[in-house]
Design an enzyme around this catalytic site. Structure first.
Site, PDB file in Angstrom:
ATOM      1  N   SER A  51       1.074  -1.171   0.112  1.00 15.13           N
ATOM      2  CA  SER A  51       0.103   0.005  -0.181  1.00 15.13           C
ATOM      3  C   SER A  51       0.760   1.270   0.086  1.00 15.13           C
ATOM      4  O   SER A  51       2.255   1.212   0.347  1.00 15.13           O
ATOM      5  CB  SER A  51      -0.769   0.030   1.261  1.00 15.13           C
ATOM      6  OG  SER A  51      -1.353   1.131   1.488  1.00 15.13           O
TER       7      SER A  51
ATOM      8  N   TYR B 144      -2.382  -1.043  10.161  1.00 12.21           N
ATOM      9  CA  TYR B 144      -2.193  -1.093   8.716  1.00 12.21           C
ATOM     10  C   TYR B 144      -0.970  -0.682   8.214  1.00 12.21           C
ATOM     11  O   TYR B 144      -0.080  -1.399   7.419  1.00 12.21           O
ATOM     12  CB  TYR B 144      -3.456  -0.314   8.285  1.00 12.21           C
ATOM     13  CG  TYR B 144      -3.703  -0.520   6.564  1.00 12.21           C
ATOM     14  CD1 TYR B 144      -4.356  -1.893   6.245  1.00 12.21           C
ATOM     15  CD2 TYR B 144      -3.233   0.455   5.541  1.00 12.21           C
ATOM     16  CE1 TYR B 144      -4.550  -1.920   4.998  1.00 12.21           C
ATOM     17  CE2 TYR B 144      -3.415   0.289   4.419  1.00 12.21           C
ATOM     18  CZ  TYR B 144      -4.166  -1.097   4.084  1.00 12.21           C
ATOM     19  OH  TYR B 144      -4.539  -1.198   2.684  1.00 12.21           O
TER      20      TYR B 144
HETATM   21  N1  NAD Z   1      -8.570   0.178  -1.681  1.00 12.24           N
HETATM   22  C1  NAD Z   1      -7.483   0.777  -1.162  1.00 12.24           C
HETATM   23  O1  NAD Z   1      -7.654   2.169  -1.398  1.00 12.24           O
HETATM   24  C2  NAD Z   1      -6.226   0.213  -0.950  1.00 12.24           C
HETATM   25  C3  NAD Z   1      -4.925   0.883  -1.002  1.00 12.24           C
HETATM   26  C4  NAD Z   1      -3.703   0.242  -0.908  1.00 12.24           C
HETATM   27  C5  NAD Z   1      -3.772  -1.104  -0.668  1.00 12.24           C
HETATM   28  N2  NAD Z   1      -4.993  -1.830  -0.782  1.00 12.24           N
HETATM   29  C6  NAD Z   1      -4.788  -3.173  -0.654  1.00 12.24           C
HETATM   30  O2  NAD Z   1      -5.403  -3.775  -1.675  1.00 12.24           O
HETATM   31  C7  NAD Z   1      -5.643  -5.079  -1.583  1.00 12.24           C
HETATM   32  C8  NAD Z   1      -7.043  -5.371  -1.889  1.00 12.24           C
HETATM   33  O3  NAD Z   1      -7.908  -4.594  -1.253  1.00 12.24           O
HETATM   34  P1  NAD Z   1      -9.496  -3.975  -1.982  1.00 12.24           P
HETATM   35  O4  NAD Z   1      -8.994  -2.418  -2.108  1.00 12.24           O
HETATM   36  O5  NAD Z   1      -9.643  -4.679  -3.244  1.00 12.24           O
HETATM   37  O6  NAD Z   1     -10.364  -4.320  -0.951  1.00 12.24           O
HETATM   38  P2  NAD Z   1     -11.666  -5.247  -0.700  1.00 12.24           P
HETATM   39  O7  NAD Z   1     -12.057  -5.050   0.597  1.00 12.24           O
HETATM   40  O8  NAD Z   1     -12.739  -4.884  -1.681  1.00 12.24           O
HETATM   41  O9  NAD Z   1     -11.020  -6.504  -1.112  1.00 12.24           O
HETATM   42  C9  NAD Z   1     -10.326  -7.335  -0.386  1.00 12.24           C
HETATM   43  C10 NAD Z   1     -10.599  -8.776  -0.398  1.00 12.24           C
HETATM   44  O10 NAD Z   1      -9.875  -9.649   0.536  1.00 12.24           O
HETATM   45  C11 NAD Z   1     -10.865 -10.645   1.154  1.00 12.24           C
HETATM   46  N3  NAD Z   1     -10.427 -10.856   2.485  1.00 12.24           N
HETATM   47  C12 NAD Z   1      -9.932 -10.231   3.369  1.00 12.24           C
HETATM   48  N4  NAD Z   1      -9.641 -10.885   4.526  1.00 12.24           N
HETATM   49  C13 NAD Z   1      -9.201 -12.174   4.229  1.00 12.24           C
HETATM   50  C14 NAD Z   1      -8.841 -13.308   4.608  1.00 12.24           C
HETATM   51  N5  NAD Z   1      -8.146 -13.126   5.790  1.00 12.24           N
HETATM   52  N6  NAD Z   1      -8.655 -14.262   4.022  1.00 12.24           N
HETATM   53  C15 NAD Z   1      -9.000 -14.477   2.539  1.00 12.24           C
HETATM   54  N7  NAD Z   1      -9.536 -13.198   1.867  1.00 12.24           N
HETATM   55  C16 NAD Z   1      -9.700 -12.280   2.733  1.00 12.24           C
HETATM   56  C17 NAD Z   1     -12.097  -9.843   1.206  1.00 12.24           C
HETATM   57  O11 NAD Z   1     -13.201 -10.578   1.621  1.00 12.24           O
HETATM   58  C18 NAD Z   1     -12.070  -9.167  -0.162  1.00 12.24           C
HETATM   59  O12 NAD Z   1     -12.751  -9.866  -1.156  1.00 12.24           O
HETATM   60  C19 NAD Z   1      -5.569  -5.237   0.098  1.00 12.24           C
HETATM   61  O13 NAD Z   1      -4.557  -5.894   0.562  1.00 12.24           O
HETATM   62  C20 NAD Z   1      -5.561  -3.612   0.713  1.00 12.24           C
HETATM   63  O14 NAD Z   1      -5.087  -3.776   1.850  1.00 12.24           O
HETATM   64  C21 NAD Z   1      -6.148  -1.221  -0.992  1.00 12.24           C
END
Ligand code: NAD
Length: 282
Positions: A158, A171
């Site tokens: 991230s 985080y």
């Molecule tokens: N959205 C943002 O702004 C952002 C920014 C930087 C990094 N990220 C990272 O990107 C990645 C994807 O996130 P996203 O934005 O698509 O969010 P999201 O919440 O839409 O998707 C996350 C997915 O991970 C699954 N998940 C969560 N915990 C889990 C576990 N213990 N075991 C298996 N599956 C699990 C959830 O059910 C979901 O389908 C994450 O690692 C998040 O930290 C997101």
């Protein structure tokens, strides 16, 4: 079966957190490039998050999208913070497809709190999924990739894994940890034809951002803040004038790292964060 041919033709791509958001986008793109897809997702809420995670319906929708481009898909509902369960899920994927070429360790949750007040539960929950979950996934695929003498691993860090922000201790720590994990694993796996890299997204339009709890955290002064209320608070996180990235923009970096033209990029981080990278010291 389809007659698709592409950069990932014949490969097996495993995406954790593949039920929705960025994981869904990565899975569909890999399918379009010719891969068979394995989706691992917890499909249940986490008691340490303040917003809903994906459910079985989301997972089924991603499966449908993958099938729609003619790709084979196999899903396992598993919590990647559970080491033995993750090893077992990956073994089932291997059994189903015979190989695993790519791991996109994308599953993650958001959980904040300052060093004075972050709850111990949130700390364990966030580290459990975001850092241990990536470790468990990497550990599970590594012996398979070593045997194949081929593998591509991309973990999702991230912007907050590059630059701390206030009130986000669990985080931030988890995502800096992901980058350390990627670099250490890249060293260990280099001799086996396996690359290990990270992508570091900025704020991205997924349910992790679009939920009432985050909106309220960003605008505690309002009873029920809307996107219009929240957008001006998030906008300054990026340098370019774009408040949220599209998941497909993160996918572009993932596809670059798992494609055929980058065999000698390993131990690296690609920032996709609308210019926030320009604020780092290096
Ligand atoms: N959205 C943002 O702004 C952002 C920014 C930087 C990094 N990220 C990272 O990107 C990645 C994807 O996130 P996203 O934005 O698509 O969010 P999201 O919440 O839409 O998707 C996350 C997915 O991970 C699954 N998940 C969560 N915990 C889990 C576990 N213990 N075991 C298996 N599956 C699990 C959830 O059910 C979901 O389908 C994450 O690692 C998040 O930290 C997101």
């Amino acid at each position: 079966m389809s007659d698709r041919t592409g950069a990932l033709d014949g490969q097996v791509v495993l995406v954790t957190g593949g039920a929705r958001g960025q994981g869904r986008s990565h899975a569909v793109a890999a399918a379009e490039a010719g891969a068979s897809i394995a989706l691992l997702d917890v499909c249940a809420d986490n008691r340490t998050t303040t917003y809903p995670l994906a459910g079985p319906k989301d997972l089924a929708e991603t499966e449908e999208l993958v099938r729609a481009v003619g790709a084979d898909v196999f899903s396992v509902e598993v919590d990647v913070s559970d080491g033995p369960a993750t090893l077992d899920a990956v073994a089932r994927v291997r059994e189903r497809f015979g190989r695993i070429d790519v791991l996109v360790a994308n599953a993650g949750i958001h959980g904040g709190g300052s060093i004075q007040d972050a709850s111990l539960d949130v700390w364990s929950g966030v580290i459990g999924t975001n850092l241990s979950g990536v470790f468990h996934s990497m550990r599970a695929v590594s012996p398979i990739m070593i045997e194949q003498n081929y593998g591509r691993i991309v973990a999702t860090a991230s912007n907050q894994g590059r630059m701390a922000v206030p009130g986000s201790v669990p985080y931030v720590a988890s995502k800096w940890g992901v980058i350390g994990l990627v670099k250490a694993a890249a060293l260990d796996l280099a001799q086996f034809g396996i690359t290990v890299n990270a992508v570091a997204p900025g704020n991205t339009s997924t349910p992790m951002v679009h939920n009432d709890a985050l909106y309220k955290a960003l605008r505690p002064d309002l009873e029920s803040p809307s996107w219009a209320d929240v957008e001006p608070v998030l906008a300054p996180h990026h340098v370019q004038p774009v408040t949220l990235l599209r998941p497909e923009e993160i996918t572009a970096a993932v596809m670059f790292l798992i494609g055929p033209s980058t065999p000698h990029i390993t131990g690296s981080v690609i920032d996709v964060n609308a210019g926030s990278a320009a604020r780092y010291t290096a």
